[in-house]
Design a protein around this motif. Structure first.
Motif, PDB file in Angstrom:
ATOM      1  N   ARG A 486       0.853  -1.183   0.000  1.00 22.89           N
ATOM      2  CA  ARG A 486       0.000   0.000   0.000  1.00 22.89           C
ATOM      3  C   ARG A 486       0.889   1.232   0.000  1.00 22.89           C
ATOM      4  NH1 ARG A 486      -3.609  -0.288   5.138  1.00 22.89           N
ATOM      5  NH2 ARG A 486      -4.747   1.351   4.042  1.00 22.89           N
ATOM      6  N   SER A 487       0.409   2.292  -0.663  1.00 23.01           N
ATOM      7  CA  SER A 487       1.211   3.515  -0.688  1.00 23.01           C
ATOM      8  C   SER A 487       1.181   4.223   0.665  1.00 23.01           C
ATOM      9  CB  SER A 487       0.683   4.462  -1.767  1.00 23.01           C
ATOM     10  OG  SER A 487      -0.621   4.909  -1.410  1.00 23.01           O
ATOM     11  N   ASN A 488       0.082   4.032   1.437  1.00 20.67           N
ATOM     12  CA  ASN A 488      -0.066   4.656   2.757  1.00 20.67           C
ATOM     13  C   ASN A 488      -0.004   6.177   2.688  1.00 20.67           C
ATOM     14  OD1 ASN A 488      -0.160   2.226   4.523  1.00 20.67           O
ATOM     15  ND2 ASN A 488       1.893   1.908   3.700  1.00 20.67           N
ATOM     16  N   ALA A 489      -0.319   6.738   1.516  1.00 21.96           N
ATOM     17  CA  ALA A 489      -0.191   8.186   1.341  1.00 21.96           C
ATOM     18  C   ALA A 489      -1.118   8.944   2.295  1.00 21.96           C
ATOM     19  CB  ALA A 489      -0.501   8.566  -0.106  1.00 21.96           C
ATOM     20  N   PHE A 490      -2.389   8.477   2.436  1.00 20.26           N
ATOM     21  CA  PHE A 490      -3.334   9.184   3.309  1.00 20.26           C
ATOM     22  C   PHE A 490      -2.901   9.079   4.757  1.00 20.26           C
ATOM     23  CE2 PHE A 490      -6.959   8.413   0.062  1.00 20.26           C
ATOM     24  CZ  PHE A 490      -6.451   9.427  -0.728  1.00 20.26           C
ATOM     25  N   ALA A 491      -2.497   7.895   5.189  1.00 19.20           N
ATOM     26  CA  ALA A 491      -2.100   7.698   6.594  1.00 19.20           C
ATOM     27  C   ALA A 491      -0.869   8.532   6.927  1.00 19.20           C
ATOM     28  CB  ALA A 491      -1.841   6.220   6.864  1.00 19.20           C
ATOM     29  N   ILE A 492       0.111   8.546   6.005  1.00 18.05           N
ATOM     30  CA  ILE A 492       1.321   9.320   6.256  1.00 18.05           C
ATOM     31  C   ILE A 492       1.011  10.812   6.301  1.00 18.05           C
ATOM     32  CG2 ILE A 492       3.564   9.948   5.267  1.00 18.05           C
ATOM     33  CD1 ILE A 492       3.739   7.105   4.154  1.00 18.05           C
ATOM     34  N   SER A 493       0.179  11.263   5.385  1.00 17.46           N
ATOM     35  CA  SER A 493      -0.173  12.686   5.347  1.00 17.46           C
ATOM     36  C   SER A 493      -0.906  13.103   6.618  1.00 17.46           C
ATOM     37  CB  SER A 493      -1.054  12.965   4.118  1.00 17.46           C
ATOM     38  OG  SER A 493      -0.357  12.634   2.931  1.00 17.46           O
ATOM     39  N   ARG A 494      -1.810  12.238   7.096  1.00 20.36           N
ATOM     40  CA  ARG A 494      -2.543  12.552   8.320  1.00 20.36           C
ATOM     41  C   ARG A 494      -1.588  12.648   9.497  1.00 20.36           C
ATOM     42  NH1 ARG A 494      -5.946   8.881   7.920  1.00 20.36           N
ATOM     43  NH2 ARG A 494      -7.715  10.097   7.152  1.00 20.36           N
ATOM     44  N   ARG A 495      -0.618  11.716   9.584  1.00 15.81           N
ATOM     45  CA  ARG A 495       0.345  11.724  10.677  1.00 15.81           C
ATOM     46  C   ARG A 495       1.222  12.967  10.622  1.00 15.81           C
ATOM     47  NH1 ARG A 495       0.839   8.575  15.055  1.00 15.81           N
ATOM     48  NH2 ARG A 495       3.100   8.665  14.806  1.00 15.81           N
ATOM     49  N   LEU A 496       1.470  13.481   9.411  1.00 11.79           N
ATOM     50  CA  LEU A 496       2.323  14.656   9.252  1.00 11.79           C
ATOM     51  C   LEU A 496       1.561  15.960   9.450  1.00 11.79           C
ATOM     52  CD1 LEU A 496       4.527  13.510   6.222  1.00 11.79           C
ATOM     53  CD2 LEU A 496       5.185  13.635   8.621  1.00 11.79           C
ATOM     54  N   ALA A 501      -9.741  17.768   6.016  1.00  6.28           N
ATOM     55  CA  ALA A 501     -10.595  18.117   4.871  1.00  6.28           C
ATOM     56  C   ALA A 501      -9.878  17.851   3.553  1.00  6.28           C
ATOM     57  CB  ALA A 501     -10.998  19.592   4.966  1.00  6.28           C
ATOM     58  N   VAL A 502      -8.593  18.139   3.534  1.00  7.47           N
ATOM     59  CA  VAL A 502      -7.828  17.887   2.306  1.00  7.47           C
ATOM     60  C   VAL A 502      -7.763  16.384   2.032  1.00  7.47           C
ATOM     61  CG1 VAL A 502      -5.576  18.124   1.197  1.00  7.47           C
ATOM     62  CG2 VAL A 502      -6.471  19.981   2.610  1.00  7.47           C
ATOM     63  N   ILE A 503      -7.536  15.606   3.099  1.00  5.43           N
ATOM     64  CA  ILE A 503      -7.433  14.154   2.928  1.00  5.43           C
ATOM     65  C   ILE A 503      -8.761  13.580   2.447  1.00  5.43           C
ATOM     66  CG2 ILE A 503      -7.070  11.981   4.174  1.00  5.43           C
ATOM     67  CD1 ILE A 503      -5.100  13.510   5.972  1.00  5.43           C
ATOM     68  N   GLY A 505     -11.095  15.161   0.816  1.00  8.80           N
ATOM     69  CA  GLY A 505     -11.298  15.572  -0.567  1.00  8.80           C
ATOM     70  C   GLY A 505     -10.551  14.678  -1.534  1.00  8.80           C
ATOM     71  N   ALA A 506      -9.350  14.316  -1.178  1.00  6.26           N
ATOM     72  CA  ALA A 506      -8.573  13.412  -2.032  1.00  6.26           C
ATOM     73  C   ALA A 506      -9.219  12.039  -2.092  1.00  6.26           C
ATOM     74  CB  ALA A 506      -7.146  13.312  -1.496  1.00  6.26           C
ATOM     75  N   ARG A 507      -9.725  11.567  -0.940  1.00  7.91           N
ATOM     76  CA  ARG A 507     -10.340  10.239  -0.907  1.00  7.91           C
ATOM     77  C   ARG A 507     -11.573  10.188  -1.810  1.00  7.91           C
ATOM     78  NH1 ARG A 507      -9.812   6.123   2.647  1.00  7.91           N
ATOM     79  NH2 ARG A 507      -8.597   7.399   4.090  1.00  7.91           N
ATOM     80  N   GLU A 508     -12.362  11.303  -1.842  1.00  7.98           N
ATOM     81  CA  GLU A 508     -13.561  11.329  -2.676  1.00  7.98           C
ATOM     82  C   GLU A 508     -13.243  11.246  -4.156  1.00  7.98           C
ATOM     83  OE1 GLU A 508     -15.506  14.876  -1.542  1.00  7.98           O
ATOM     84  OE2 GLU A 508     -16.158  14.125   0.449  1.00  7.98           O
ATOM     85  N   ARG A 509     -12.027  11.683  -4.519  1.00  9.30           N
ATOM     86  CA  ARG A 509     -11.656  11.661  -5.930  1.00  9.30           C
ATOM     87  C   ARG A 509     -11.178  10.281  -6.404  1.00  9.30           C
ATOM     88  NH1 ARG A 509     -11.198  16.761  -8.029  1.00  9.30           N
ATOM     89  NH2 ARG A 509     -11.343  18.465  -6.517  1.00  9.30           N
ATOM     90  N   ILE A 510     -10.997   9.368  -5.452  1.00 11.48           N
ATOM     91  CA  ILE A 510     -10.577   8.014  -5.821  1.00 11.48           C
ATOM     92  C   ILE A 510     -11.814   7.173  -6.043  1.00 11.48           C
ATOM     93  CG2 ILE A 510      -9.340   5.954  -5.050  1.00 11.48           C
ATOM     94  CD1 ILE A 510      -7.554   7.690  -3.420  1.00 11.48           C
ATOM     95  N   SER A 511     -11.793   6.324  -7.048  1.00 11.38           N
ATOM     96  CA  SER A 511     -12.949   5.489  -7.367  1.00 11.38           C
ATOM     97  C   SER A 511     -13.212   4.520  -6.223  1.00 11.38           C
ATOM     98  CB  SER A 511     -12.698   4.713  -8.663  1.00 11.38           C
ATOM     99  OG  SER A 511     -11.664   3.772  -8.472  1.00 11.38           O
ATOM    100  N   GLY A 512     -14.477   4.120  -6.108  1.00 12.80           N
ATOM    101  CA  GLY A 512     -14.854   3.176  -5.062  1.00 12.80           C
ATOM    102  C   GLY A 512     -14.127   1.853  -5.207  1.00 12.80           C
ATOM    103  N   GLU A 513     -13.856   1.478  -6.436  1.00  9.72           N
ATOM    104  CA  GLU A 513     -13.156   0.203  -6.662  1.00  9.72           C
ATOM    105  C   GLU A 513     -11.748   0.247  -6.072  1.00  9.72           C
ATOM    106  OE1 GLU A 513     -11.632  -2.506 -10.448  1.00  9.72           O
ATOM    107  OE2 GLU A 513     -13.176  -0.963 -10.731  1.00  9.72           O
ATOM    108  N   ASN A 514     -11.060   1.364  -6.290  1.00 14.52           N
ATOM    109  CA  ASN A 514      -9.700   1.501  -5.744  1.00 14.52           C
ATOM    110  C   ASN A 514      -9.720   1.545  -4.223  1.00 14.52           C
ATOM    111  OD1 ASN A 514      -8.383   1.477  -8.159  1.00 14.52           O
ATOM    112  ND2 ASN A 514      -8.401   3.720  -8.418  1.00 14.52           N
ATOM    113  N   ILE A 515     -10.750   2.253  -3.664  1.00 16.39           N
ATOM    114  CA  ILE A 515     -10.835   2.313  -2.211  1.00 16.39           C
ATOM    115  C   ILE A 515     -11.059   0.920  -1.635  1.00 16.39           C
ATOM    116  CG2 ILE A 515     -12.232   3.175  -0.291  1.00 16.39           C
ATOM    117  CD1 ILE A 515     -12.715   5.713  -1.912  1.00 16.39           C
ATOM    118  N   SER A 516     -11.965   0.167  -2.266  1.00 16.71           N
ATOM    119  CA  SER A 516     -12.242  -1.193  -1.784  1.00 16.71           C
ATOM    120  C   SER A 516     -10.995  -2.059  -1.865  1.00 16.71           C
ATOM    121  CB  SER A 516     -13.372  -1.816  -2.604  1.00 16.71           C
ATOM    122  OG  SER A 516     -14.563  -1.067  -2.457  1.00 16.71           O
TER     123      SER A 516
END
Length: 793
Positions: A486-496, A501-503, A505-516
């Motif tokens: 996993r890239s862990n981009a969201f988790a790393i960004s949150r920890r930093l 809200a930015v995180i 917003g980024a999550r909403e732009r990812i398709s449901g298939e990728n999130i699943s």
């Protein structure tokens, strides 16, 4: 530079070969180490690995042989072969080489086991004759010994005599009052190989002779007095003869070298090869490396491998697997997580093994032999050649696909990167399928989710990921086979501290298939960690139980054997003591009978009565002299003698006979045995029956002390064969505790011969063990290199 050579440079094989060259002693071996190239024939590669293993085993028992005198002497030997004259330096180098050959031949002598390097040692053609001849004639650079020839000795003797004569004559001149004013200084010096004295320029007529030199100021003339000209001429002639004789000696020695030229060059080549082999063994020891198995089934398995160029204290061991069940490995994970290091380690270890080098991994690692190892790692973009990152990668990939074949290993770093992600992922999948159809093994790193999905759906393709700890924001550098990263981009960004809200917003732009998909990967990783922890705990508990069971069984068997041995020895010792005691008692009784017989014949009753106390005293002394083991027989029935009462039946421990207690005194017992009465201490008897009871038969096994029992329970040998190094060291520590408590002085640790890894672990543990005084390898008849003998403090 070929693509294969370029790939080896990319994998940093030259850096490893530089470490190898530093371990070599001679310059030829250092040059050979730097020029090593992987062998593509499995038989040759196996032979090289076997040589390295054999050298490492020899080093553990005897250290490394000396190669300090190994220099490339081929050019001077060939010049001597065509009639040239060698100088003293060249001859000394040849003598040093011959000395090194003799030392190596002696080093290998006495070995019982056959090894892969025996052939090289046996092929050495030592030449003590030539070595001694050169060494006795040439004593230093530009220095020939007087003993090199009788002629040279005679010339130098005459030169010394002439020198004494000329110095005597010149001493008379410089010490004479007549020449005191004419001389600049009262000294003798040498100019143009002739003895002279310094004369003042204004007194040159006062010292007749030949002027050889004038000082820079012109105030001093260096004059050879006429009285020593003839002697100086004689010395010059002797010097010319000396030069001629030295040249003759050097020519004779050069001819000797030429006559043995082939053997000398052969020894040089063998010594250089041996130096390289032992350099590999030294590097193996330095890296704590092991010999891998070269497999023919195409499977590559690396257990707990560590990159050799990383700090051993900081490097995290990891497992790598390729071939067999799958021929393609897709490695994903965050940046700086160790993907590229894993890729380089994979290729570098294969190259090292094919060069005959041990790899820093467990001994059960295995790999095939590749015809080509081709890598596209790193960014080679060039402004001058108008190459972008994508173009530079694709240029390499085109060449790799042209050269790849069924026995190739292909390594791609960030495959398909540097362009549109959709097109890049499609290209990466197509490249992998093309190379796979040609039979190559492939390992590639990527960030593309399409490749993770492809690996899950495609047979023969497996996911792997570099583990990342989101809590600490640091990679663990462990490679997990079978788990997509996993890239862990969201988790790393949150920890930093990136705003939520930015995180979101980024999550909403990812398709449901990728999130699943990412959530499924996360759940899979959590389940894997839980299962891995449970498995490790189960392995640990099972290993501990098996280890304890083995130790208990060994101790039980040893205890049983020692108990039987102790019982047998005790029975024998008790029987011997009883026999000796009875014999002595019989002699005393016979003496008493003789006295009584003599008394009846002579009527000397008073003498008999006077002798009886002496005899009884001797019996008591005999009783008191018996060792404790004879008076403490294990299994003796009855009570202690201190509880005896009048009328009880007791057994005399010293004689094994029974008697009746007639009376009990103050700390004594009066016993009646037939017609004879004796007085003994309560400790000398044991109550075996009350009044009128018959005595029980004596047992024959004495009870030992507590230390004797512990010594019998702890064997003098410990067998560690079949154990892993960590397990063996743990067992060894517990065993040394028991051996120390049992007061054992010397113990034997059996570790077997094998690869030498277990022996090395045992000896490292013994070096740091405070309870061990010294230790040494086993000798012939003790188990040789398969055992280590330790002396305890």
């Amino acid at each position: 530079m070929t693509l294969f050579e370029k790939s080896l440079r990319t994998l940093e094989l030259p850096a490893v070969l530089k470490m190898l060259a530093d371990c070599a002693v001679s310059q030829p071996a250092k040059e050979a180490a730097a020029a090593l190239c992987p062998k593509t024939d499995i038989s040759e590669a196996r032979a090289l690995l076997a040589e390295t293993s054999a050298a490492r085993v020899m080093m553990l028992s005897k250290g490394a042989p000396g190669f300090a005198g190994v220099r490339d002497i081929r050019a001077p030997v060939r010049r001597a072969d065509i009639g040239g004259m060698l100088n003293t330096t060249e001859l000394m180098e040849i003598a040093a080489l011959l000395r090194a050959a003799a030392d190596c031949a002696a080093y290998s002598g006495g070995s019982v086991e056959k090894t892969a390097v025996d052939g090289l040692f046996y092929a050495l053609r030592t030449n003590k004759y030539l070595e001694n001849k050169i060494s006795s004639s040439v004593t230093g650079e530009d220095e020939i010994a007087d003993s090199a020839s009788a002629e040279l000795s005679g010339i130098r003797r005459r030169m010394r005599a002439a020198g004494e004569r000329i110095r005597s004559a010149l001493n008379k001149i410089i010490s004479s009052p007549a020449y005191r004013k004419a001389l600049q200084e009262p000294i003798i010096t040498v100019k143009n190989d002739r003895y002279v004295v310094p004369v003042r320029a204004d007194h040159k007529s006062s010292v007749p002779g030949l002027v050889h030199e004038i000082s820079a100021s012109g105030a001093t003339l260096f004059v050879e007095p006429m009285g020593v000209v003839q002697i100086n001429n004689e010395i010059r002639e002797l010097m010319a003869k000396e030069k001629q004789e030295i040249e003759r000696i050097l020519m004779a020695l050069s001819a000797e070298v030429a006559s043995f030229g082939d053997d000398i060059i052969s020894d040089f080549l063998i010594l250089a090869e041996l130096d390289l082999i032992f350099a590999k063994a030294k590097l193996s020891q330095k890296l704590n490396a092991h010999e891998p198995e070269l497999a023919e089934d195409g499977a590559l398995v690396l257990r707990r491998c560590r990159h050799p160029l990383l700090d051993p204290a900081a490097a995290v061991p990891t497992d790598l697997k390729l071939g067999g069940e799958f021929n393609t490995l897709i490695i994903t994970g965050p940046n700086t997580g160790g993907k590229t290091v894993a890729l380089k380690t994979l290729g570098l270890f294969c190259a090292m093994a094919q060069c005959g080098l041990h790899i820093p991994a467990e001994s059960d690692s295995r790999m095939p032999v590749f015809e080509k190892i081709l890598a596209d790692i790193g960014d080679e973009q060039s402004i001058e050649q108008s190459l972008s990152t994508f173009s530079s990668h694709m240029t390499n990939i085109v060449k790799i696909l042209e050269e790849c074949e069924s026995s190739s290993l292909l390594l791609f770093d960030e495959l398909g990167a540097g362009t549109d992600p959709v097109e890049g992922a499609a290209l990466a999948i197509s490249i992998i399928e093309y190379a796979s159809r040609r039979g190559a093994l492939i390992a590639a790193t990527t960030h593309y989710s399409e490749l993770k999905t492809y690996a899950l759906a495609r047979r023969g393709v497996e996911n792997a990921s570099c583990e990342f700890d989101v809590e600490t924001l640091r990679p663990t550098y462990r490679l997990l086979i079978g788990v997509p990263g996993r890239s862990n981009a969201f988790a790393i960004s949150r920890r930093l501290g990136l705003p939520e809200a930015v995180i979101e917003g980024a999550r909403e732009r990812i398709s449901g298939e990728n999130i699943s998909f990412e959530e499924a990967v996360g759940q899979l990783e959590t389940a894997r960690r839980s299962a891995e922890n449970e498995r490790d705990e189960a392995y640990r508990l099972r290993a501990a139980a098996e280890r304890d069971a083995r130790i208990a069984e060994k101790y039980r068997a040893e205890l049983e054997r020692e108990r039987e041995k102790l019982a047998l020895e005790a029975r024998r010792e008790t029987r011997r003591l009883l026999d000796e005691t009875r014999a002595h008692a019989d002699a005393i009784i016979e003496e008493l009978r003789e006295i009584r017989r003599a008394a009846r014949e002579d009527g000397e009753t008073e003498a008999v009565n006077a002798a009886v106390p002496d005899i009884l005293r001797e019996l008591n002394e005999l009783e008191s002299e018996q060792p404790p083991s004879a008076s403490g027989i294990s299994g003796e029935d009855g009570r202690d003698g201190g509880s005896a009462r009048a009328g009880d039946t007791v057994r005399l421990l010293a004689f094994g006979t029974t008697a009746e207690v007639a009376a009990v005194g103050d700390g004594t017992l009066e016993l009646k045995a037939g017609a004879m009465k004796i007085t003994v201490s309560p400790d000398a008897v044991r109550v075996v029956g009350g009044s009128g009871k018959k005595a029980a038969a004596p047992a024959a096994v004495p009870a030992g002390t507590a230390a004797d029992g512990l010594r019998a329970a702890v064997p003098a040998e410990l067998d560690l064969r079949g154990m892993a190094s960590d397990e063996a060291v743990s067992v060894l520590e517990r065993y040394l505790d028991s051996a120390r408590l049992a007061n054992l002085e010397t113990v034997t640790i059996i570790h077997g011969k094998g690869t030498g890894a277990l022996r090395a672990a045992v000896r490292r543990a013994l070096q740091s063990e405070p309870r061990v005084k010294t230790f040494r390898p086993g000798r012939y008849g003790e188990g040789d290199l398969g055992v280590t003998i330790a002396e305890l403090k």
